[in-house]
Design a protein around this motif. Sequence first.
Motif, PDB file in Angstrom:
ATOM      1  N   SER A 174      43.303  10.477  37.180  1.00  0.00           N
ATOM      2  CA  SER A 174      43.613  11.237  35.971  1.00  0.00           C
ATOM      3  C   SER A 174      45.061  11.018  35.569  1.00  0.00           C
ATOM      4  CB  SER A 174      43.333  12.730  36.185  1.00  0.00           C
ATOM      5  OG  SER A 174      44.200  13.260  37.153  1.00  0.00           O
ATOM      6  N   ALA A 175      45.425  11.525  34.391  1.00  0.00           N
ATOM      7  CA  ALA A 175      46.801  11.470  33.867  1.00  0.00           C
ATOM      8  C   ALA A 175      47.348  10.053  33.789  1.00  0.00           C
ATOM      9  CB  ALA A 175      47.728  12.365  34.695  1.00  0.00           C
ATOM     10  N   SER A 176      46.521   9.120  33.349  1.00  0.00           N
ATOM     11  CA  SER A 176      46.926   7.731  33.127  1.00  0.00           C
ATOM     12  C   SER A 176      47.336   6.986  34.384  1.00  0.00           C
ATOM     13  CB  SER A 176      48.054   7.652  32.087  1.00  0.00           C
ATOM     14  OG  SER A 176      47.632   8.205  30.868  1.00  0.00           O
ATOM     15  N   GLY A 177      46.939   7.464  35.551  1.00  0.00           N
ATOM     16  CA  GLY A 177      47.127   6.681  36.769  1.00  0.00           C
ATOM     17  C   GLY A 177      46.176   5.500  36.720  1.00  0.00           C
ATOM     18  N   SER A 178      46.337   4.553  37.627  1.00  0.00           N
ATOM     19  CA  SER A 178      45.414   3.421  37.621  1.00  0.00           C
ATOM     20  C   SER A 178      45.004   3.063  39.045  1.00  0.00           C
ATOM     21  CB  SER A 178      46.031   2.208  36.925  1.00  0.00           C
ATOM     22  OG  SER A 178      47.083   1.682  37.692  1.00  0.00           O
ATOM     23  N   VAL A 179      43.800   2.503  39.155  1.00  0.00           N
ATOM     24  CA  VAL A 179      43.279   2.098  40.454  1.00  0.00           C
ATOM     25  C   VAL A 179      42.531   0.778  40.300  1.00  0.00           C
ATOM     26  CG1 VAL A 179      41.137   3.431  40.212  1.00  0.00           C
ATOM     27  CG2 VAL A 179      41.967   2.831  42.495  1.00  0.00           C
ATOM     28  N   THR A 180      42.697  -0.097  41.279  1.00  0.00           N
ATOM     29  CA  THR A 180      41.923  -1.323  41.385  1.00  0.00           C
ATOM     30  C   THR A 180      41.162  -1.234  42.696  1.00  0.00           C
ATOM     31  OG1 THR A 180      43.584  -2.590  40.180  1.00  0.00           O
ATOM     32  CG2 THR A 180      42.024  -3.839  41.552  1.00  0.00           C
ATOM     33  N   ILE A 181      39.844  -1.406  42.628  1.00  0.00           N
ATOM     34  CA  ILE A 181      38.996  -1.309  43.813  1.00  0.00           C
ATOM     35  C   ILE A 181      38.290  -2.644  43.995  1.00  0.00           C
ATOM     36  CG2 ILE A 181      37.059  -0.109  44.895  1.00  0.00           C
ATOM     37  CD1 ILE A 181      37.735   2.287  43.010  1.00  0.00           C
ATOM     38  N   SER A 182      38.431  -3.227  45.191  1.00  0.00           N
ATOM     39  CA  SER A 182      37.761  -4.501  45.449  1.00  0.00           C
ATOM     40  C   SER A 182      37.191  -4.524  46.865  1.00  0.00           C
ATOM     41  CB  SER A 182      38.729  -5.671  45.258  1.00  0.00           C
ATOM     42  OG  SER A 182      39.792  -5.597  46.186  1.00  0.00           O
ATOM     43  N   ASN A 183      36.063  -5.197  47.000  1.00  0.00           N
ATOM     44  CA  ASN A 183      35.405  -5.378  48.300  1.00  0.00           C
ATOM     45  C   ASN A 183      35.293  -4.071  49.078  1.00  0.00           C
ATOM     46  OD1 ASN A 183      35.162  -8.207  47.916  1.00  0.00           O
ATOM     47  ND2 ASN A 183      37.305  -8.419  48.492  1.00  0.00           N
ATOM     48  N   SER A 184      34.945  -2.998  48.384  1.00  0.00           N
ATOM     49  CA  SER A 184      34.861  -1.674  49.001  1.00  0.00           C
ATOM     50  C   SER A 184      33.517  -1.026  48.698  1.00  0.00           C
ATOM     51  CB  SER A 184      35.996  -0.785  48.493  1.00  0.00           C
ATOM     52  OG  SER A 184      37.247  -1.313  48.887  1.00  0.00           O
ATOM     53  N   ASN A 185      33.122  -0.100  49.531  1.00  0.00           N
ATOM     54  CA  ASN A 185      31.877   0.630  49.382  1.00  0.00           C
ATOM     55  C   ASN A 185      32.195   2.091  49.068  1.00  0.00           C
ATOM     56  OD1 ASN A 185      29.102   1.258  49.544  1.00  0.00           O
ATOM     57  ND2 ASN A 185      29.366   1.913  51.654  1.00  0.00           N
ATOM     58  N   ILE A 186      31.640   2.605  47.965  1.00  0.00           N
ATOM     59  CA  ILE A 186      31.782   4.016  47.600  1.00  0.00           C
ATOM     60  C   ILE A 186      30.368   4.563  47.515  1.00  0.00           C
ATOM     61  CG2 ILE A 186      32.620   5.649  45.884  1.00  0.00           C
ATOM     62  CD1 ILE A 186      34.685   3.499  45.071  1.00  0.00           C
ATOM     63  N   SER A 187      29.985   5.412  48.483  1.00  0.00           N
ATOM     64  CA  SER A 187      28.603   5.858  48.534  1.00  0.00           C
ATOM     65  C   SER A 187      28.480   7.256  49.130  1.00  0.00           C
ATOM     66  CB  SER A 187      27.770   4.878  49.364  1.00  0.00           C
ATOM     67  OG  SER A 187      28.224   4.865  50.698  1.00  0.00           O
ATOM     68  N   SER A 188      27.372   7.895  48.817  1.00  0.00           N
ATOM     69  CA  SER A 188      26.989   9.196  49.387  1.00  0.00           C
ATOM     70  C   SER A 188      28.051  10.276  49.190  1.00  0.00           C
ATOM     71  CB  SER A 188      26.667   9.049  50.882  1.00  0.00           C
ATOM     72  OG  SER A 188      25.601   8.147  51.060  1.00  0.00           O
ATOM     73  N   ASN A 189      28.749  10.230  48.050  1.00  0.00           N
ATOM     74  CA  ASN A 189      29.698  11.278  47.681  1.00  0.00           C
ATOM     75  C   ASN A 189      28.993  12.247  46.742  1.00  0.00           C
ATOM     76  OD1 ASN A 189      32.340  10.202  48.856  1.00  0.00           O
ATOM     77  ND2 ASN A 189      31.556   8.447  47.720  1.00  0.00           N
ATOM     78  N   CYS A 190      29.379  13.518  46.772  1.00  0.00           N
ATOM     79  CA  CYS A 190      28.677  14.525  45.996  1.00  0.00           C
ATOM     80  C   CYS A 190      29.652  15.370  45.174  1.00  0.00           C
ATOM     81  CB  CYS A 190      27.894  15.431  46.955  1.00  0.00           C
ATOM     82  SG  CYS A 190      26.913  16.668  46.104  1.00  0.00           S
ATOM     83  N   GLY A 191      29.430  15.381  43.853  1.00  0.00           N
ATOM     84  CA  GLY A 191      30.224  16.202  42.948  1.00  0.00           C
ATOM     85  C   GLY A 191      29.453  16.409  41.661  1.00  0.00           C
ATOM     86  N   ARG A 192      29.833  17.414  40.858  1.00  0.00           N
ATOM     87  CA  ARG A 192      29.127  17.682  39.597  1.00  0.00           C
ATOM     88  C   ARG A 192      29.299  16.559  38.590  1.00  0.00           C
ATOM     89  NH1 ARG A 192      30.484  23.558  37.456  1.00  0.00           N
ATOM     90  NH2 ARG A 192      31.058  22.146  35.817  1.00  0.00           N
ATOM     91  N   SER A 193      30.489  15.975  38.531  1.00  0.00           N
ATOM     92  CA  SER A 193      30.786  14.897  37.571  1.00  0.00           C
ATOM     93  C   SER A 193      31.480  13.763  38.305  1.00  0.00           C
ATOM     94  CB  SER A 193      31.695  15.409  36.451  1.00  0.00           C
ATOM     95  OG  SER A 193      31.057  16.400  35.708  1.00  0.00           O
ATOM     96  N   GLY A 194      30.886  12.596  38.320  1.00  0.00           N
ATOM     97  CA  GLY A 194      31.502  11.464  38.987  1.00  0.00           C
ATOM     98  C   GLY A 194      31.511  11.607  40.485  1.00  0.00           C
ATOM     99  N   GLY A 195      30.344  11.695  41.090  1.00  0.00           N
ATOM    100  CA  GLY A 195      30.255  11.831  42.538  1.00  0.00           C
ATOM    101  C   GLY A 195      30.979  10.702  43.256  1.00  0.00           C
ATOM    102  N   GLY A 196      30.865   9.477  42.751  1.00  0.00           N
ATOM    103  CA  GLY A 196      31.566   8.343  43.352  1.00  0.00           C
ATOM    104  C   GLY A 196      32.963   8.196  42.798  1.00  0.00           C
ATOM    105  N   VAL A 197      33.067   7.955  41.486  1.00  0.00           N
ATOM    106  CA  VAL A 197      34.364   7.751  40.825  1.00  0.00           C
ATOM    107  C   VAL A 197      34.363   8.485  39.491  1.00  0.00           C
ATOM    108  CG1 VAL A 197      35.943   6.049  39.818  1.00  0.00           C
ATOM    109  CG2 VAL A 197      34.624   5.453  41.862  1.00  0.00           C
ATOM    110  N   ALA A 198      35.451   9.203  39.196  1.00  0.00           N
ATOM    111  CA  ALA A 198      35.643   9.825  37.888  1.00  0.00           C
ATOM    112  C   ALA A 198      37.015   9.410  37.358  1.00  0.00           C
ATOM    113  CB  ALA A 198      35.559  11.344  37.983  1.00  0.00           C
ATOM    114  N   VAL A 199      37.081   9.049  36.061  1.00  0.00           N
ATOM    115  CA  VAL A 199      38.329   8.624  35.433  1.00  0.00           C
ATOM    116  C   VAL A 199      38.551   9.451  34.175  1.00  0.00           C
ATOM    117  CG1 VAL A 199      39.578   6.696  34.403  1.00  0.00           C
ATOM    118  CG2 VAL A 199      38.006   6.274  36.313  1.00  0.00           C
ATOM    119  N   PHE A 200      39.739  10.072  34.068  1.00  0.00           N
ATOM    120  CA  PHE A 200      40.122  10.862  32.897  1.00  0.00           C
ATOM    121  C   PHE A 200      41.491  10.418  32.426  1.00  0.00           C
ATOM    122  CE2 PHE A 200      37.437  13.657  35.452  1.00  0.00           C
ATOM    123  CZ  PHE A 200      36.509  14.059  34.517  1.00  0.00           C
ATOM    124  N   ASN A 201      41.688  10.384  31.106  1.00  0.00           N
ATOM    125  CA  ASN A 201      43.017  10.086  30.548  1.00  0.00           C
ATOM    126  C   ASN A 201      43.685  11.347  30.116  1.00  0.00           C
ATOM    127  OD1 ASN A 201      43.039   7.348  30.943  1.00  0.00           O
ATOM    128  ND2 ASN A 201      41.946   6.952  29.042  1.00  0.00           N
TER     129      ASN A 201
END
Length: 79
Positions: A52-79
């Motif tokens: 959030s807040a205009s931060g940035s992330v680069t994700i490579s060769n990674s596993n994002i799984s079995s996460n639980c949330g109401r919005s964006g269980g794996g990844v959520a991005v907000f500006n």
Amino acid sequence: MTISDTAIHDNTSGNGAGVYIVASSTVVTISNSNIYQNTATGEGYGAGVLVSASGSVTISNSNISSNCGRSGGGVAVFN
């Protein structure tokens, strides 16, 4: 900030239980990592990764799984 060859798991938070990137100038690189079984309660944004807040992330060769949330269980991005 660089996160590499890491397991981030079994965390609980209101938002961004695994990784929470909030500062506008924050740049995060995640590589060769596993982000799993994190839980975002409350608003429930980005259980695995929240950007959030205009931060940035680069994700490579990674596993994002079995996460639980109401919005964006794996990844959520907000500006």
